[in-house]
Design a protein around this motif. Structure first.
Motif, PDB file in Angstrom:
ATOM      1  N   VAL A  98      11.098   3.918   3.848  1.00 25.93           N
ATOM      2  CA  VAL A  98      12.099   4.964   3.325  1.00 25.93           C
ATOM      3  C   VAL A  98      12.397   4.723   1.943  1.00 25.93           C
ATOM      4  CG1 VAL A  98      14.859   5.536   3.310  1.00 25.93           C
ATOM      5  CG2 VAL A  98      13.528   4.788   5.573  1.00 25.93           C
ATOM      6  N   LEU A  99      12.509   3.836   1.284  1.00 26.31           N
ATOM      7  CA  LEU A  99      12.755   3.495  -0.001  1.00 26.31           C
ATOM      8  C   LEU A  99      11.702   3.960  -0.903  1.00 26.31           C
ATOM      9  CD1 LEU A  99      14.373   1.671  -1.903  1.00 26.31           C
ATOM     10  CD2 LEU A  99      13.034  -0.340  -1.626  1.00 26.31           C
ATOM     11  N   ALA A 100      10.307   3.583  -0.719  1.00 27.75           N
ATOM     12  CA  ALA A 100       9.557   4.067  -1.735  1.00 27.75           C
ATOM     13  C   ALA A 100       9.405   5.663  -1.932  1.00 27.75           C
ATOM     14  CB  ALA A 100       7.875   3.787  -1.119  1.00 27.75           C
ATOM     15  N   ALA A 101       9.492   6.171  -0.750  1.00 29.33           N
ATOM     16  CA  ALA A 101       9.614   7.732  -0.693  1.00 29.33           C
ATOM     17  C   ALA A 101      10.877   8.122  -1.325  1.00 29.33           C
ATOM     18  CB  ALA A 101       9.539   8.290   0.554  1.00 29.33           C
ATOM     19  N   ASN A 102      11.995   7.643  -1.353  1.00 23.76           N
ATOM     20  CA  ASN A 102      13.181   8.187  -1.822  1.00 23.76           C
ATOM     21  C   ASN A 102      13.336   7.650  -3.321  1.00 23.76           C
ATOM     22  OD1 ASN A 102      14.966   9.929  -0.086  1.00 23.76           O
ATOM     23  ND2 ASN A 102      14.133   8.310   1.280  1.00 23.76           N
ATOM     24  N   LEU A 103      12.794   6.613  -3.846  1.00 30.84           N
ATOM     25  CA  LEU A 103      12.654   6.292  -5.064  1.00 30.84           C
ATOM     26  C   LEU A 103      11.933   7.075  -6.003  1.00 30.84           C
ATOM     27  CD1 LEU A 103      12.460   2.262  -5.210  1.00 30.84           C
ATOM     28  CD2 LEU A 103      14.219   3.662  -5.777  1.00 30.84           C
ATOM     29  N   MET A 104      10.635   7.458  -5.371  1.00 32.90           N
ATOM     30  CA  MET A 104       9.741   8.636  -6.293  1.00 32.90           C
ATOM     31  C   MET A 104      10.771   9.640  -6.082  1.00 32.90           C
ATOM     32  SD  MET A 104       7.409   9.659  -7.657  1.00 32.90           S
ATOM     33  CE  MET A 104       6.321   8.021  -7.858  1.00 32.90           C
ATOM     34  N   ALA A 105      11.117  10.347  -5.214  1.00 34.11           N
ATOM     35  CA  ALA A 105      12.141  11.600  -5.156  1.00 34.11           C
ATOM     36  C   ALA A 105      12.946  11.447  -5.885  1.00 34.11           C
ATOM     37  CB  ALA A 105      12.515  12.012  -3.818  1.00 34.11           C
ATOM     38  N   ALA A 119       0.824  -1.231  -0.010  1.00 31.42           N
ATOM     39  CA  ALA A 119       0.034   0.048   0.057  1.00 31.42           C
ATOM     40  C   ALA A 119       0.965   1.192   0.054  1.00 31.42           C
ATOM     41  CB  ALA A 119      -0.999   0.012   1.167  1.00 31.42           C
ATOM     42  N   ILE A 120       2.106   1.002   0.653  1.00 37.97           N
ATOM     43  CA  ILE A 120       2.790   2.340   0.764  1.00 37.97           C
ATOM     44  C   ILE A 120       3.508   2.563  -0.646  1.00 37.97           C
ATOM     45  CG2 ILE A 120       5.156   3.294   1.639  1.00 37.97           C
ATOM     46  CD1 ILE A 120       4.370   1.554   4.379  1.00 37.97           C
ATOM     47  N   PHE A 121       3.963   1.593  -1.231  1.00 32.26           N
ATOM     48  CA  PHE A 121       4.277   1.733  -2.589  1.00 32.26           C
ATOM     49  C   PHE A 121       3.311   2.397  -3.447  1.00 32.26           C
ATOM     50  CE2 PHE A 121       8.027  -1.041  -1.683  1.00 32.26           C
ATOM     51  CZ  PHE A 121       9.011  -0.261  -2.122  1.00 32.26           C
ATOM     52  N   GLU A 122       1.949   1.830  -3.650  1.00 36.69           N
ATOM     53  CA  GLU A 122       0.933   2.024  -4.449  1.00 36.69           C
ATOM     54  C   GLU A 122       0.528   3.779  -3.987  1.00 36.69           C
ATOM     55  OE1 GLU A 122      -1.409  -1.876  -5.363  1.00 36.69           O
ATOM     56  OE2 GLU A 122      -1.842  -0.860  -3.762  1.00 36.69           O
ATOM     57  N   TYR A 123       0.590   4.051  -2.748  1.00 36.93           N
ATOM     58  CA  TYR A 123       0.280   5.636  -2.253  1.00 36.93           C
ATOM     59  C   TYR A 123       1.431   6.479  -2.872  1.00 36.93           C
ATOM     60  CZ  TYR A 123      -0.017   9.596   0.598  1.00 36.93           C
ATOM     61  OH  TYR A 123      -0.263  10.918   0.877  1.00 36.93           O
ATOM     62  N   THR A 124       2.706   6.272  -2.732  1.00 36.13           N
ATOM     63  CA  THR A 124       3.758   6.932  -3.228  1.00 36.13           C
ATOM     64  C   THR A 124       3.576   7.016  -4.771  1.00 36.13           C
ATOM     65  OG1 THR A 124       4.932   6.129  -1.359  1.00 36.13           O
ATOM     66  CG2 THR A 124       6.279   7.173  -3.050  1.00 36.13           C
ATOM     67  N   ALA A 125       3.373   6.083  -5.409  1.00 37.35           N
ATOM     68  CA  ALA A 125       3.250   5.946  -6.794  1.00 37.35           C
ATOM     69  C   ALA A 125       2.073   6.957  -7.322  1.00 37.35           C
ATOM     70  CB  ALA A 125       2.959   4.703  -7.440  1.00 37.35           C
TER      71      ALA A 125
END
Length: 458
Positions: free
Chosen positions: A143-150, A90-96
């Motif tokens: 940490v990973l999801a947010a920074n990959l998106m950034a 869900a975190i990965f999807e929210y971030t995407a």
């Protein structure tokens, strides 16, 4: 070369042995991550999003295997492991979904003539992520999801007891199509870790851990002029006010204290109960805690599994024993069963006062601290006395008054009213005081490690 051996805390059996990396090998991983970042940063936010959605699907496709691995390494209940995989997806999807808008350029004006300005959120490079064992997947993922998106790269130093989980996460990211070097996992000791913080290619450092670990990492990073985000320990207070519904308070207090075997930074730990409802709450709460079944974490019927390691068992036991030696009363639990594994029972302590670990410190296990308050005002005062300020809770039938207390008076980063929960992708996560600084989730984490760039046009 030294090694890491993971051990199943329920059976005391060895799982796997890994070789630690040399300093040169670890630096190679950092530099490879930076090289991958140089390419990754050229993608737009919208172009990065599909990678995150594919990782989410990869996690779901392997949910049973991941949950079993986390249970093996840390003793968490298998059902909690499955929930952890889902929150990570869900975190990965929210971030995407939300990242492209959250990180989009902003139009501003500047000067007396209101000329055009642009604020742009640009990636900065390699983010070094130091994570604990209590949520082997969730801790690195947030940490990973947010920074990959950034647009950043990420190097993970995971807790040694869940080495397998960290390595498996990287494998699944690569299987989902993420560039192989963009997310690295390093198996290193603390000395080499400190050297990585100082490496010029590392541009930011984030740690989840104890307040003592936070002081060390924060100091090392500050010396190298690296920005940090620190999510540290806590001793979260849940207030049972004079008008609390006792059934609701007991239900969520048991859940809040025992979630993830009591090994959660933002779990309910201190229960500050007003005089008016003290006996009713404590009697009902202790009765429920006594009924908790301690057992095999792979059994869906078990309500409480072992602690994550023998070291963690020894720490919790010593904290309880010291509190009792200083005058605390044991209302239930307090004595470990004679069985294989790092099992510690659901425990309730009362008659607590400053100077006892159960009053002052974080007990990272299924141990509840009951503190008596004269009234609602006294309860709020006692809650805020703690050096920590991560989360907390309020039980009251008057939700508007509880909201006012939470907003205006509770000195923590997160407050639950008449409920319990650990994290939500749409709400910020983080604390104040000795619980650290910075925020993750809710869009805030995506802007922690970016260059907020001001561009002035004529």
């Amino acid at each position: 070369m030294s090694t890491i051996t993971t051990i199943n805390p329920a059976t005391e059996e060895e799982i796997q042995t890994y070789n630690r990396m040399s300093e040169a090998e670890a630096i190679d991983r950092v530099e490879a991550c930076h090289t991958a970042f140089v390419e990754w940063r050229t993608l737009s936010h919208a172009e990065r999003a599909p990678y995150l959605n594919k990782i989410a699907q990869e996690l779901r496709d392997n949910a049973d295997e991941l949950a079993a691995l986390m249970t093996q390494e840390t003793g968490k209940l298998i059902k909690d492991g499955k929930r952890e995989v889902e929150i990570c997806a869900a975190i990965f999807e929210y971030t995407a979904k939300n990242g492209p808008d959250a990180l989009a350029d902003e139009e501003r004006t500047h000067g007396a003539k209101q000329k055009r300005g642009v604020v742009s959120y640009q990636p900065i490079g390699v983010i070094y992520s130091i994570q604990p064992w209590n949520f082997p997947l969730y801790q690195p993922v947030r940490v990973l999801a947010a920074n990959l998106m950034a647009g950043n790269g990420c190097v993970l130093k995971h807790a040694s007891i869940c080495t397998g989980s960290g390595l498996r996460l990287r494998e699944l990211c690569i299987a989902a199509g993420l560039p192989e070097d963009l997310f690295q996992v390093v198996l290193i000791d603390h000395d080499i870790s400190d050297k990585l913080i100082a490496h010029p290619k590392v541009r930011g450092v984030t740690l989840t851990g104890s307040d003592s670990a936070g002081r060390h990492i924060g100091a090392v990073a500050a010396k190298a002029l690296k920005k940090t985000v620190l999510e540290l320990g806590s001793n979260d207070a849940y207030l049972v006010l004079e008008d609390a519904d006792i059934d609701t308070a007991v239900k969520y207090s048991v859940m809040g204290r025992l979630y993830n075997n009591g090994e959660t930074c933002v779990s309910a730990k201190r229960f500050i109960v007003t005089e008016k409802v003290y006996d009713a709450f404590v009697d009902a709460f202790v009765a429920k805690m006594k009924d908790i079944s301690l057992g095999d974490p792979t059994d869906e019927n078990s309500q409480l599994g072992p602690l994550s390691s023998q070291d963690q068992f020894d720490t919790v036991k010593s904290q309880v024993d010291e509190s009792v030696a200083k005058g605390a009363s044991v209302l239930c639990g307090g004595t470990a069963p004679d069985r294989t594994g790092a099992y510690y029972p659901a425990t309730v302590l009362a008659d607590l006062k400053p100077g006892m670990p159960a009053y002052d410190d974080e007990i990272f296990g299924p141990v509840a601290s009951i503190i008596r308050a004269k009234d609602d005002e006294d309860a709020m005062r006692l809650a805020n006395e703690s050096r920590y300020g991560l989360g907390g809770g309020i039980f009251s039938k008057n939700e508007e008054r509880a909201l006012e207390l939470a907003r205006d008076h509770f000195d923590t980063g997160m407050i639950r009213i008449n409920s319990f929960g650990a994290a939500d992708p749409n709400m910020p996560f983080g604390g104040v005081k000795d619980s650290g600084y910075g925020r993750e989730h809710g869009g805030f984490g995506m802007k922690e490690f970016v260059n907020t760039k001001a561009i002035f046009l004529p």
